[in-house]
Design a protein around this motif. Structure first.
Motif, mmCIF file in Angstrom:
data_model
loop_
_atom_site.group_PDB
_atom_site.id
_atom_site.type_symbol
_atom_site.label_atom_id
_atom_site.label_comp_id
_atom_site.label_asym_id
_atom_site.label_seq_id
_atom_site.Cartn_x
_atom_site.Cartn_y
_atom_site.Cartn_z
ATOM 1 N N LEU A 108 9.652 2.876 10.389
ATOM 2 C CA LEU A 108 9.406 4.546 9.558
ATOM 3 C C LEU A 108 10.626 5.717 10.202
ATOM 4 O O LEU A 108 10.072 6.131 11.690
ATOM 5 C CB LEU A 108 7.649 4.799 9.386
ATOM 6 N N ASP A 109 11.359 5.975 9.541
ATOM 7 C CA ASP A 109 12.346 7.342 10.022
ATOM 8 C C ASP A 109 12.785 7.982 9.260
ATOM 9 O O ASP A 109 13.399 7.461 8.157
ATOM 10 C CB ASP A 109 13.369 6.132 11.181
ATOM 11 N N HIS A 110 12.552 9.372 9.218
ATOM 12 C CA HIS A 110 12.133 10.207 7.921
ATOM 13 C C HIS A 110 12.317 9.824 6.444
ATOM 14 O O HIS A 110 12.708 10.026 5.448
ATOM 15 C CB HIS A 110 13.668 11.033 7.918
ATOM 16 N N GLY A 111 10.785 8.833 5.948
ATOM 17 C CA GLY A 111 10.306 8.370 4.777
ATOM 18 C C GLY A 111 11.482 6.681 4.841
ATOM 19 O O GLY A 111 10.659 6.192 4.003
ATOM 20 N N ASP A 151 -1.755 4.331 7.463
ATOM 21 C CA ASP A 151 -1.208 2.791 6.912
ATOM 22 C C ASP A 151 -0.093 2.487 7.759
ATOM 23 O O ASP A 151 0.160 0.975 7.691
ATOM 24 C CB ASP A 151 -1.407 3.389 5.868
ATOM 25 N N PHE A 152 0.920 2.745 7.414
ATOM 26 C CA PHE A 152 2.505 2.058 8.282
ATOM 27 C C PHE A 152 2.338 1.881 9.491
ATOM 28 O O PHE A 152 2.293 0.686 9.919
ATOM 29 C CB PHE A 152 3.566 3.092 8.059
ATOM 30 N N ASP A 168 3.303 -4.662 15.984
ATOM 31 C CA ASP A 168 3.772 -4.913 17.080
ATOM 32 C C ASP A 168 5.113 -3.911 16.895
ATOM 33 O O ASP A 168 6.048 -3.780 17.342
ATOM 34 C CB ASP A 168 3.729 -6.063 17.729
ATOM 35 N N GLY A 169 5.378 -3.329 15.737
ATOM 36 C CA GLY A 169 6.396 -2.792 15.759
ATOM 37 C C GLY A 169 8.380 -3.598 15.393
ATOM 38 O O GLY A 169 9.139 -3.531 14.991
ATOM 39 N N LYS A 180 1.005 -0.914 0.087
ATOM 40 C CA LYS A 180 -0.080 -0.023 -0.217
ATOM 41 C C LYS A 180 0.984 1.061 -0.165
ATOM 42 O O LYS A 180 0.199 2.392 -0.694
ATOM 43 C CB LYS A 180 -1.280 0.458 1.129
ATOM 44 N N LEU A 181 1.732 1.110 0.682
ATOM 45 C CA LEU A 181 2.891 2.091 0.438
ATOM 46 C C LEU A 181 4.163 2.757 -0.742
ATOM 47 O O LEU A 181 4.534 3.487 -0.441
ATOM 48 C CB LEU A 181 3.975 2.685 1.417
#
Length: 70
Positions: A62-65, A50-51, A57-58, A9-10
């Motif tokens: 997501l870090d700066h894209g 969505d992300f 559970d991790g 989806k991303l």
């Protein structure tokens, strides 16, 4: 249960990559585009939700894209 992969989806619908061009001051309604082909991906709020939904559970971060598997 956490996923071991994202469900696409991303992914950019135009070129298929997951490379987000995210401005430093992005807010919920900021439009986000693919940094490869500049195709529209959605708003920053939509993409974050969505992300988070997909990351369970991790398993992902997501870090700066940049999406990284933990």
């Amino acid at each position: 249960m956490a996923r071991a992969f994202l469900d696409h989806k991303l992914d950019c619908k135009t070129c298929g990559t997951i490379r987000l061009d995210i401005p430093e001051d992005a807010g919920e309604d900021t439009p986000i585009h693919c940094s490869t082909c500049h195709g529209y991906l959605g708003t920053w709020g939509e993409l974050q939700r969505d992300f988070i939904h997909q990351s369970g559970d991790g398993v992902f971060d997501l870090d700066h894209g940049k999406i990284q598997q933990k």
